[in-house]
Each structure stands twice: as structure tokens, then as C-alpha cells.
Design a protein around this motif. Structure first.
Motif, short mmCIF file in Angstrom:
data_model
loop_
_atom_site.label_atom_id
_atom_site.label_comp_id
_atom_site.label_asym_id
_atom_site.label_seq_id
_atom_site.Cartn_x
_atom_site.Cartn_y
_atom_site.Cartn_z
N UNK A 32 0.68 -1.26 0.00
CA UNK A 32 0.08 0.05 0.07
C UNK A 32 0.79 1.29 -0.13
N UNK A 33 1.87 1.12 0.73
CA UNK A 33 3.04 2.59 0.78
C UNK A 33 3.56 2.50 -0.74
N UNK A 34 3.97 1.10 -1.34
CA UNK A 34 4.44 1.34 -2.80
C UNK A 34 3.42 2.16 -3.68
N UNK A 35 2.17 1.67 -3.52
CA UNK A 35 0.90 2.16 -4.41
C UNK A 35 1.01 3.67 -4.01
N UNK A 36 1.07 4.13 -2.99
CA UNK A 36 0.99 5.64 -2.61
C UNK A 36 2.07 6.18 -3.41
N UNK A 37 3.39 5.64 -3.14
CA UNK A 37 4.41 6.43 -4.02
C UNK A 37 3.88 6.32 -5.51
N UNK A 38 3.77 5.30 -6.16
CA UNK A 38 3.36 5.24 -7.48
C UNK A 38 2.18 6.21 -7.73
N UNK A 39 1.14 6.22 -7.11
CA UNK A 39 0.17 7.40 -7.30
C UNK A 39 0.76 8.66 -7.35
N UNK A 40 1.46 8.86 -6.31
CA UNK A 40 1.98 10.39 -6.19
C UNK A 40 2.81 10.86 -7.45
N UNK A 41 3.66 9.94 -7.62
CA UNK A 41 4.68 10.04 -8.87
C UNK A 41 3.99 10.22 -10.23
N UNK A 42 3.15 9.30 -10.39
CA UNK A 42 2.27 9.42 -11.86
C UNK A 42 1.07 10.59 -11.87
N UNK A 43 0.58 10.97 -10.51
CA UNK A 43 -0.36 11.91 -10.63
C UNK A 43 0.45 13.32 -10.83
N UNK A 44 1.75 13.28 -10.27
CA UNK A 44 2.51 14.77 -10.58
C UNK A 44 2.89 14.61 -12.05
N UNK A 45 3.49 13.63 -12.53
CA UNK A 45 3.87 13.72 -13.93
C UNK A 45 2.73 13.90 -14.75
N UNK A 46 1.54 13.72 -14.50
CA UNK A 46 0.36 13.77 -15.33
C UNK A 46 -0.17 15.11 -15.24
N UNK A 47 -0.18 15.54 -13.95
CA UNK A 47 -0.25 17.19 -13.81
C UNK A 47 0.72 18.10 -14.66
N UNK A 48 2.02 17.98 -14.55
CA UNK A 48 2.94 18.35 -15.10
C UNK A 48 2.66 18.51 -16.50
N UNK A 49 2.30 17.56 -17.05
CA UNK A 49 1.90 17.19 -18.39
C UNK A 49 0.73 18.15 -18.95
N UNK A 50 -0.24 18.08 -18.01
CA UNK A 50 -1.64 18.86 -18.36
C UNK A 50 -1.17 20.09 -18.31
N UNK A 51 -0.16 20.85 -17.47
CA UNK A 51 -0.13 22.12 -17.51
C UNK A 51 0.60 22.66 -18.57
#
Length: 115
Positions: A32-51
Motif C-alpha cells: 500500500x505504501x508502494x502504491x501511494x508512491x506510485x500514485x503520487x509520482x504518476x499524478x505529479x507527472x500527469x499534472x505537469x504534463x497537463x500544464x
């Protein structure tokens, strides 16, 4: 709908790379901690791309977040954390190559299109 599927696939595969690296080095990172890291990293990358950020920034921005979260969750010496992070990157790359080549899936490393 495809974007949502790809997003969750990227989170899962990214989190899996953190989990496998921790498992191999016996650091005990729960899934569950690994998935939190994965979610955070992918979300931040997607947000950066969306901007509309340049590709180098999309790839660069998630790194500090993943590094910080891994360090926070592991609670091990810096040398062990760094080794875990390097192994995570290696596993991440190994997962990315077949996903990109065989499945035309580039969300793990957006700027690195192999197929």
C-alpha cells in the motif's frame, strides 16, 4: 476511459517497481505504501504534463517526490534508501521496455518512446 485505464496501469506498474526493489533488498515496504508512491509520482507527472510543461520537466518533476516518499516510508539509513531507489529505477526501466515495445504504452516514462 483509456486515459483512466492507462493512469491506473501506470500507478500499478510504478508502485510495483518500488515494491519489488524493497522486497529484493528486504526493506519491508508494504504494497500500500508502494502504491501511494506510485500514485503520487504518476499524478505529479500527469499534472505537469497537463500544464503544458516541456518533456524534460515532466520527467524530472516526479523524481524528488518518489525519493522523498520512499525515504519517509522505509526509515532506513541513507545508503540503504539510495540502493533501494537505484534498484527501483532499474526495475522501472525493465518494466517500461516491454510495455512500450509490445503494448505501445508510454506512460511510465513519457519522453522515452521505444516503439
Amino acid at each position: 476511459m483509456k486515459y483512466l485505464f492507462d493512469f491506473f496501469l501506470a500507478v500499478s506498474l510504478n508502485g510495483l517497481s518500488y515494491y519489488i526493489a524493497s522486497f529484493v533488498l528486504r526493506n519491508g515496504l508494504p504494497i500500500w505504501q508502494a502504491l501511494i508512491i506510485g500514485f503520487s509520482v504518476v499524478s505529479l507527472g500527469a499534472l505537469t504534463e497537463a500544464l503544458g510543461s516541456p518533456m524534460w520537466l515532466i520527467v524530472l518533476v516526479p523524481f524528488p517526490v518518489g525519493m522523498f516518499l520512499l525515504y519517509s516510508f522505509l526509515q532506513v539509513p541513507v545508503s540503504q534508501w539510495f540502493l533501494t531507489y537505484l534498484l527501483t529505477l532499474a526495475i522501472y526501466t525493465v518494466i517500461h521496455i516491454p510495455m512500450s515495445y509490445f503494448f505501445d504504452f508510454h506512460s511510465l516514462i513519457p519522453a522515452w518512446k521505444l516503439s
